[in-house]
Design a protein around this motif. Structure first.
Motif, PDB file in Angstrom:
ATOM      1  N   THR A  15      -2.289 -26.984  28.972  1.00  0.00           N
ATOM      2  CA  THR A  15      -3.197 -25.864  28.731  1.00  0.00           C
ATOM      3  C   THR A  15      -2.922 -25.264  27.360  1.00  0.00           C
ATOM      4  O   THR A  15      -1.767 -25.086  26.981  1.00  0.00           O
ATOM      5  CB  THR A  15      -3.014 -24.778  29.808  1.00  0.00           C
ATOM      6  N   VAL A  16      -3.980 -24.982  26.630  1.00  0.00           N
ATOM      7  CA  VAL A  16      -3.878 -24.311  25.333  1.00  0.00           C
ATOM      8  C   VAL A  16      -4.208 -22.840  25.534  1.00  0.00           C
ATOM      9  O   VAL A  16      -5.246 -22.510  26.106  1.00  0.00           O
ATOM     10  CB  VAL A  16      -4.845 -24.929  24.302  1.00  0.00           C
ATOM     11  N   LYS A  17      -3.328 -21.973  25.054  1.00  0.00           N
ATOM     12  CA  LYS A  17      -3.554 -20.531  25.192  1.00  0.00           C
ATOM     13  C   LYS A  17      -3.583 -19.870  23.824  1.00  0.00           C
ATOM     14  O   LYS A  17      -2.687 -20.066  23.010  1.00  0.00           O
ATOM     15  CB  LYS A  17      -2.447 -19.885  26.040  1.00  0.00           C
ATOM     16  N   TYR A  18      -4.636 -19.108  23.566  1.00  0.00           N
ATOM     17  CA  TYR A  18      -4.771 -18.311  22.350  1.00  0.00           C
ATOM     18  C   TYR A  18      -4.587 -16.840  22.728  1.00  0.00           C
ATOM     19  O   TYR A  18      -5.239 -16.343  23.652  1.00  0.00           O
ATOM     20  CB  TYR A  18      -6.149 -18.502  21.711  1.00  0.00           C
ATOM     21  N   THR A  19      -3.700 -16.167  22.011  1.00  0.00           N
ATOM     22  CA  THR A  19      -3.396 -14.767  22.315  1.00  0.00           C
ATOM     23  C   THR A  19      -3.597 -13.913  21.072  1.00  0.00           C
ATOM     24  O   THR A  19      -3.067 -14.240  20.005  1.00  0.00           O
ATOM     25  CB  THR A  19      -1.946 -14.614  22.818  1.00  0.00           C
ATOM     26  N   GLU A  20      -4.356 -12.831  21.214  1.00  0.00           N
ATOM     27  CA  GLU A  20      -4.518 -11.869  20.122  1.00  0.00           C
ATOM     28  C   GLU A  20      -3.286 -10.978  20.057  1.00  0.00           C
ATOM     29  O   GLU A  20      -2.844 -10.436  21.072  1.00  0.00           O
ATOM     30  CB  GLU A  20      -5.756 -11.006  20.331  1.00  0.00           C
ATOM     31  N   ARG A  21      -2.755 -10.815  18.853  1.00  0.00           N
ATOM     32  CA  ARG A  21      -1.581  -9.956  18.677  1.00  0.00           C
ATOM     33  C   ARG A  21      -1.752  -9.101  17.439  1.00  0.00           C
ATOM     34  O   ARG A  21      -2.401  -9.506  16.471  1.00  0.00           O
ATOM     35  CB  ARG A  21      -0.302 -10.786  18.560  1.00  0.00           C
TER      36      ARG A  21
ATOM     37  N   PHE B 129      -1.351  -5.140   9.135  1.00  0.00           N
ATOM     38  CA  PHE B 129      -1.122  -4.333  10.338  1.00  0.00           C
ATOM     39  C   PHE B 129      -2.426  -4.084  11.086  1.00  0.00           C
ATOM     40  O   PHE B 129      -2.471  -4.117  12.322  1.00  0.00           O
ATOM     41  CB  PHE B 129      -0.479  -3.000   9.939  1.00  0.00           C
ATOM     42  N   ILE B 130      -3.502  -3.835  10.344  1.00  0.00           N
ATOM     43  CA  ILE B 130      -4.796  -3.569  10.976  1.00  0.00           C
ATOM     44  C   ILE B 130      -5.396  -4.849  11.555  1.00  0.00           C
ATOM     45  O   ILE B 130      -6.005  -4.833  12.628  1.00  0.00           O
ATOM     46  CB  ILE B 130      -5.770  -2.941   9.956  1.00  0.00           C
ATOM     47  N   ALA B 131      -5.234  -5.973  10.846  1.00  0.00           N
ATOM     48  CA  ALA B 131      -5.842  -7.239  11.273  1.00  0.00           C
ATOM     49  C   ALA B 131      -5.172  -7.765  12.541  1.00  0.00           C
ATOM     50  O   ALA B 131      -4.029  -7.434  12.860  1.00  0.00           O
ATOM     51  CB  ALA B 131      -5.734  -8.273  10.156  1.00  0.00           C
ATOM     52  N   THR B 132      -5.931  -8.576  13.269  1.00  0.00           N
ATOM     53  CA  THR B 132      -5.429  -9.209  14.485  1.00  0.00           C
ATOM     54  C   THR B 132      -5.151 -10.681  14.218  1.00  0.00           C
ATOM     55  O   THR B 132      -5.978 -11.378  13.647  1.00  0.00           O
ATOM     56  CB  THR B 132      -6.467  -9.089  15.607  1.00  0.00           C
ATOM     57  N   GLU B 133      -3.999 -11.143  14.605  1.00  0.00           N
ATOM     58  CA  GLU B 133      -3.664 -12.551  14.434  1.00  0.00           C
ATOM     59  C   GLU B 133      -3.773 -13.281  15.767  1.00  0.00           C
ATOM     60  O   GLU B 133      -3.614 -12.681  16.837  1.00  0.00           O
ATOM     61  CB  GLU B 133      -2.255 -12.715  13.860  1.00  0.00           C
ATOM     62  N   ILE B 134      -4.086 -14.570  15.676  1.00  0.00           N
ATOM     63  CA  ILE B 134      -4.228 -15.402  16.865  1.00  0.00           C
ATOM     64  C   ILE B 134      -3.023 -16.332  16.950  1.00  0.00           C
ATOM     65  O   ILE B 134      -2.758 -17.113  16.037  1.00  0.00           O
ATOM     66  CB  ILE B 134      -5.523 -16.233  16.827  1.00  0.00           C
TER      67      ILE B 134
ATOM     68  N   TYR C  76      -8.093 -17.723  26.493  1.00  0.00           N
ATOM     69  CA  TYR C  76      -8.100 -16.776  25.371  1.00  0.00           C
ATOM     70  C   TYR C  76      -7.816 -15.378  25.925  1.00  0.00           C
ATOM     71  O   TYR C  76      -8.514 -14.895  26.816  1.00  0.00           O
ATOM     72  CB  TYR C  76      -9.452 -16.774  24.652  1.00  0.00           C
ATOM     73  N   GLU C  77      -6.758 -14.755  25.393  1.00  0.00           N
ATOM     74  CA  GLU C  77      -6.354 -13.421  25.849  1.00  0.00           C
ATOM     75  C   GLU C  77      -6.470 -12.438  24.693  1.00  0.00           C
ATOM     76  O   GLU C  77      -5.854 -12.618  23.647  1.00  0.00           O
ATOM     77  CB  GLU C  77      -4.911 -13.456  26.371  1.00  0.00           C
ATOM     78  N   ASP C  78      -7.297 -11.388  24.887  1.00  0.00           N
ATOM     79  CA  ASP C  78      -7.494 -10.409  23.817  1.00  0.00           C
ATOM     80  C   ASP C  78      -6.419  -9.327  23.871  1.00  0.00           C
ATOM     81  O   ASP C  78      -5.496  -9.386  24.694  1.00  0.00           O
ATOM     82  CB  ASP C  78      -8.902  -9.806  23.875  1.00  0.00           C
ATOM     83  N   LEU C  79      -6.536  -8.334  22.987  1.00  0.00           N
ATOM     84  CA  LEU C  79      -5.505  -7.291  22.883  1.00  0.00           C
ATOM     85  C   LEU C  79      -5.376  -6.464  24.155  1.00  0.00           C
ATOM     86  O   LEU C  79      -4.310  -5.936  24.463  1.00  0.00           O
ATOM     87  CB  LEU C  79      -5.828  -6.371  21.704  1.00  0.00           C
ATOM     88  N   SER C  80      -6.471  -6.340  24.907  1.00  0.00           N
ATOM     89  CA  SER C  80      -6.434  -5.550  26.140  1.00  0.00           C
ATOM     90  C   SER C  80      -5.829  -6.318  27.307  1.00  0.00           C
ATOM     91  O   SER C  80      -5.639  -5.759  28.384  1.00  0.00           O
ATOM     92  CB  SER C  80      -7.859  -5.093  26.501  1.00  0.00           C
ATOM     93  N   GLY C  81      -5.532  -7.604  27.107  1.00  0.00           N
ATOM     94  CA  GLY C  81      -4.972  -8.419  28.182  1.00  0.00           C
ATOM     95  C   GLY C  81      -6.011  -9.159  28.994  1.00  0.00           C
ATOM     96  O   GLY C  81      -5.670  -9.899  29.917  1.00  0.00           O
ATOM     97  N   ARG C  82      -7.286  -8.982  28.657  1.00  0.00           N
ATOM     98  CA  ARG C  82      -8.360  -9.677  29.382  1.00  0.00           C
ATOM     99  C   ARG C  82      -8.359 -11.154  29.000  1.00  0.00           C
ATOM    100  O   ARG C  82      -8.309 -11.499  27.829  1.00  0.00           O
ATOM    101  CB  ARG C  82      -9.714  -9.063  29.046  1.00  0.00           C
ATOM    102  N   GLN C  83      -8.428 -12.008  30.002  1.00  0.00           N
ATOM    103  CA  GLN C  83      -8.388 -13.444  29.781  1.00  0.00           C
ATOM    104  C   GLN C  83      -9.747 -14.080  30.048  1.00  0.00           C
ATOM    105  O   GLN C  83     -10.441 -13.706  30.994  1.00  0.00           O
ATOM    106  CB  GLN C  83      -7.331 -14.103  30.675  1.00  0.00           C
TER     107      GLN C  83
END
Length: 290
Positions: free
Chosen positions: A239-245, A47-52, A196-203
């Protein structure tokens, strides 16, 4: 007539004097608690860790770039003087630039006999090439030595994410020092847009690329053609997209409830079976004695 709310209690209590503790039950209870603790800590870590999560789609992700891609090039030519080294850029939109010098730097090597070229420039999002050559020199050398080492070739914004292992600098470390000094080098690049999109939505927008290469000594009807180091590129439509979740809180709570409830239920069934079998065995033994 009084209304007793306690009649709705589905968790009826058994008086302590009607319960019987056993060593087997105690052992199963301890194992049950240890098992629950282990699963809880595992779920908490997840739960604490972030997955890509990665996905593929067809689109131009960076529409605000003005149709440009930033390029960073760092290459050493230990046997070619800096006065002879230049960068040329051309593409299918009609751009043809010889001797690009903006945001570039030449560092002498080997007491001035060699050169290290470092530059940052932009290319259009159309097929084209850029090449390191002597074309911009005022006087062409007779036998230019194009042996080289590529330290860096990257496109777009630099991504520093440990969990993303991509080919953002596929040519970094390429060593052609043992090649034919008079040979031209062709690097054919397939550039893949990457988001690459982080948890805050910044790309952040970058580019990976695959590469194939060949070297050859080129001739024409007038003789040997001056060698160069060519980087011929084309863009992939994919396009390849990586998203933090991160796992939602409700899912974490649901999982913990399932772990606790399921473990206690299974442990209760096991304990009940063992206790029933034990009591039946005792009755059998008493029957034999009588």
């Amino acid at each position: 007539m009084t209304f007793d709310v306690r009649r709705f209690d589905i968790y009826r209590k058994v008086p302590k004097d009607l319960t019987q503790p056993t060593y087997t039950g105690a052992f199963i209870s301890i194992l049950c608690c240890v098992f629950i603790l282990f699963l809880f800590l595992s779920e908490l870590t997840g739960f604490i860790a972030t997955e890509i999560v990665n996905e593929l789609y067809v689109d131009d992700p960076d529409k605000d770039s003005g149709g440009k891609i930033e390029v960073s090039l760092n290459i050493s030519l230990p046997n070619l003087h800096c006065d002879l080294v230049g960068l040329d850029i051309q593409d299918e939109m009609g751009r043809h630039e010889v001797g690009h010098i903006e945001n570039s730097m030449k560092i002498p090597l080997n007491q001035g006999d060699g050169c290290r070229f470092e530059g940052e420039f932009s290319i259009n999002k159309v097929p084209g090439n850029f090449h390191v050559s002597t074309h911009s020199a005022t006087a062409q050398p007779q036998s230019p030595d194009m042996t080289h080492t590529i330290h860096k070739l990257a496109f777009g914004e630099k991504l520093q994410v440990q969990k993303v292992q991509g080919a953002f600098n596929a040519l970094g470390g390429a060593d052609k020092m043992s090649s034919n000094p008079l040979a031209s080098h062709d690097y054919i690049l397939k550039i893949v847009p990457t988001v690459y999109e982080d948890l805050s939505g910044r790309q952040r927008f970058s580019y990976q690329y695959t590469v194939a290469n060949k070297e050859y000594v080129a001739y024409s009807h007038t003789g040997r053609i001056i060698p160069a180091i060519w980087f011929r590129y084309d863009l992939s439509p994919i396009t390849v997209k990586y998203t933090e979740r991160r796992q939602p809180l409700y899912r974490f709570i649901t999982t913990i409830c399932a772990i606790v409830g399921g473990t206690f239920t299974v442990a209760g069934i096991i304990d009940s079976c063992i206790f029933t079998a034990s009591e039946a065995w005792k009755k059998i033994q008493i029957g034999k004695m009588s």
